[in-house]
Design an enzyme around this catalytic site. Structure first.
Site, PDB file in Angstrom:
ATOM      1  N   VAL A  52       0.839  -1.209   0.000  1.00 29.63           N
ATOM      2  CA  VAL A  52       0.000   0.000   0.000  1.00 29.63           C
ATOM      3  C   VAL A  52       0.873   1.258   0.000  1.00 29.63           C
ATOM      4  CG1 VAL A  52      -1.774   1.304   1.233  1.00 29.63           C
ATOM      5  CG2 VAL A  52      -1.896  -1.195   1.167  1.00 29.63           C
ATOM      6  N   ASP A  88      10.852   2.384   5.951  1.00 27.70           N
ATOM      7  CA  ASP A  88      10.484   1.013   6.330  1.00 27.70           C
ATOM      8  C   ASP A  88      11.522   0.480   7.314  1.00 27.70           C
ATOM      9  OD1 ASP A  88       8.337  -1.074   4.821  1.00 27.70           O
ATOM     10  OD2 ASP A  88       9.913  -2.053   5.994  1.00 27.70           O
ATOM     11  N   ARG A 135      -3.877  -8.700   6.303  1.00 25.19           N
ATOM     12  CA  ARG A 135      -4.514  -9.997   6.597  1.00 25.19           C
ATOM     13  C   ARG A 135      -4.257 -10.994   5.480  1.00 25.19           C
ATOM     14  NH1 ARG A 135     -11.114  -9.286   5.893  1.00 25.19           N
ATOM     15  NH2 ARG A 135     -11.056  -7.505   4.485  1.00 25.19           N
ATOM     16  N   ARG A 146      -9.945  -8.062   9.524  1.00 28.12           N
ATOM     17  CA  ARG A 146      -8.984  -6.981   9.801  1.00 28.12           C
ATOM     18  C   ARG A 146      -8.722  -6.882  11.313  1.00 28.12           C
ATOM     19  NH1 ARG A 146     -12.639  -5.085   6.006  1.00 28.12           N
ATOM     20  NH2 ARG A 146     -11.841  -4.131   4.095  1.00 28.12           N
ATOM     21  N   VAL A 205      -3.658   4.220   7.997  1.00 25.56           N
ATOM     22  CA  VAL A 205      -4.158   3.232   7.037  1.00 25.56           C
ATOM     23  C   VAL A 205      -4.139   1.824   7.641  1.00 25.56           C
ATOM     24  CG1 VAL A 205      -3.828   2.284   4.699  1.00 25.56           C
ATOM     25  CG2 VAL A 205      -3.312   4.673   5.144  1.00 25.56           C
ATOM     26  N   ASP A 211     -13.636   2.328   0.408  1.00 31.20           N
ATOM     27  CA  ASP A 211     -14.915   1.598   0.418  1.00 31.20           C
ATOM     28  C   ASP A 211     -15.917   2.260  -0.525  1.00 31.20           C
ATOM     29  OD1 ASP A 211     -13.724  -0.006   2.330  1.00 31.20           O
ATOM     30  OD2 ASP A 211     -14.501   1.175   4.000  1.00 31.20           O
ATOM     31  N   ARG A 233     -15.113   1.305  -4.053  1.00 28.82           N
ATOM     32  CA  ARG A 233     -15.600  -0.066  -4.346  1.00 28.82           C
ATOM     33  C   ARG A 233     -17.120  -0.080  -4.522  1.00 28.82           C
ATOM     34  NH1 ARG A 233     -11.605  -2.772   0.053  1.00 28.82           N
ATOM     35  NH2 ARG A 233      -9.804  -3.007  -1.322  1.00 28.82           N
ATOM     36  N   HIS A 250     -14.577   0.522   9.022  1.00 28.93           N
ATOM     37  CA  HIS A 250     -13.904  -0.098   7.866  1.00 28.93           C
ATOM     38  C   HIS A 250     -13.712  -1.589   8.188  1.00 28.93           C
ATOM     39  CE1 HIS A 250     -11.388  -0.555   4.368  1.00 28.93           C
ATOM     40  NE2 HIS A 250     -10.340  -0.915   5.102  1.00 28.93           N
TER      41      HIS A 250
END
Ligand SMILES: NC(=O)C1=CN([C@@H]2O[C@H](COP(=O)(O)OP(=O)(O)OC[C@H]3O[C@@H](n4cnc5c(N)ncnc54)[C@H](O)[C@@H]3O)[C@@H](O)[C@H]2O)C=CC1
Ligand SMILES: O=C([O-])CC(=O)C(=O)O
Length: 311
Positions: free
Chosen positions: A11, A32, A82, A88, A118, A148, A151, A175
């Site tokens: 992501v 990271d 996941r 989640r 996020v 969402d 989608r 969410h």
């Protein structure tokens, strides 16, 4: 304008890609914990500059927060995603500790930043970030509703057999697979209610498909999605950095709005240079209000699991 993205995984990197490609920020820092990983992702993205034509400077660092100093916006995508069959909510045990320590590190170098959360479970991670940092509520924004809603519009466009960009609609609430609330009654095909064109049964299927949209992709991909999540974060970051004042469903602290308090949950927000500029009341009907209250109950129960990490 400078954006830091913590977590250079699927992501985070996808988000950096869209932000640079679309010229949303002048500088993007990917951070990271995995040695060399963010540096590699940044280099790969920078090698698109001459073919896709952008000037954003993207760099990567391994856990060096000093390079994130004075970020206007910080996006937190660090943590685990996941796998098929998981919810989640099952990610909380690992992700809560990661999100809290990342938020604290970020603020050492960017005390005035706006944080976009996020990592999942996103509403609970947003609440955690707010509680752990003590930042004003306009500067902590959970991203989930933008995704969402995209989608929802995708599934509506398929059912209508019309272009997605001619469809309007929004998803509020949590969410989560069972806490999302696609606002079918308010969705439209260029201003005309979608109920004019779709049966009740078709509308229920669109709502159900939307709610498990993330789970469907996780089943297909073996890990959760990244293109639409990355693009949705970039859309939100664009509205902040370029003060676009778009109305976007975001998870934000509620203090009486929508009948809820002391919880972060998805509601329509005006997003601009100060982060959350305003929460918009879309006038839910009684059934929608009851569904929203149920969604809040579930997210509140999950927030109860933060006691140890917030202690
Ligand atoms: N809110 C939403 O709409 C969405 C949320 N997500 C969530 O976003 C998170 C990231 O998903 P992906 O990018 O697919 O996972 P990923 O596994 O591809 O990337 C996560 C990255 O975080 C890094 N990381 C772990 N701990 C860290 C730390 N302490 N500091 C810095 N980096 C650290 C890892 O090394 C890894 O590179 C997951 O929790 C996922 O559930 C994913 C899609 C949409
Ligand atoms: O489904 C997941 O776990 C990741 C996510 O939040 C999404 O894609 O909506």
């Amino acid at each position: 304008m400078k954006v830091t993205i913590v977590g250079a995984g699927n992501v985070g990197a996808s988000c950096a890609d869209v932000i640079s490609y679309r010229g949303i920020a002048s500088e993007v820092v990917l951070l990271d914990i995995k040695e060399g990983f963010a540096e590699g992702k940044a280099m790969d993205i920078m090698q698109c500059a001459t073919t896709t034509g952008f000037n954003t400077q993207v760099s990567g660092v391994t856990n060096d927060y000093s390079k994130t100093a004075d970020s206007d916006v910080v996006v937190i995508t660090s943590g685990i995603p996941r796998k098929p069959g998981m919810t989640r909510e099952e990610l909380i045990g690992i992700n809560a500790g990661i999100v809290k320590s990342v938020a604290e590190n970020i603020l050492k170098f960017s005390p005035n930043t706006i944080i976009v959360v996020v990592s999942n479970p996103m509403d609970t991670m947003t609440y955690l970030t707010l509680k752990a940092t003590g930042l004003p509520k306009n500067r902590i924004i959970g991203m989930g509703g933008a995704l969402d809603s995209s989608r929802f519009k995708y599934y509506l466009s398929k059912a209508l057999n019309k272009p997605a960009n001619d469809v309007q609609g929004m998803v509020i609430g949590g969410h989560g697979d069972t806490t999302m609330i696609p606002l079918t009654r308010l969705a439209s095909y260029n201003g005309a209610p979608v109920a004019n064109y779709l049966s009740q049964e078709e509308l229920e299927k669109v709502a159900a498909d939307t709610m498990v949209g993330g789970a469907t992709l996780t089943g297909l991909l073996g890990t959760s999605a990244w293109y639409a999540p990355g693009a949705s974060v970039a859309y939100l970051v664009d509205s902040i950095l370029n003060n676009q004042n778009r109305m976007i469903a975001c998870s934000v602290l509620l203090e009486g709005e929508y009948g809820q308090s002391d919880i972060c949950l998805g509601v329509p927000c005006i997003i601009g240079k100060n982060g959350v500029e305003e929460i918009v009341d879309v006038k839910l009907n009684e059934a929608e209000k009851a569904t929203f209250a149920k969604s809040a109950d579930a997210v509140r129960a999950m927030n109860g699991d933060l006691k140890a990490v917030l202690a």
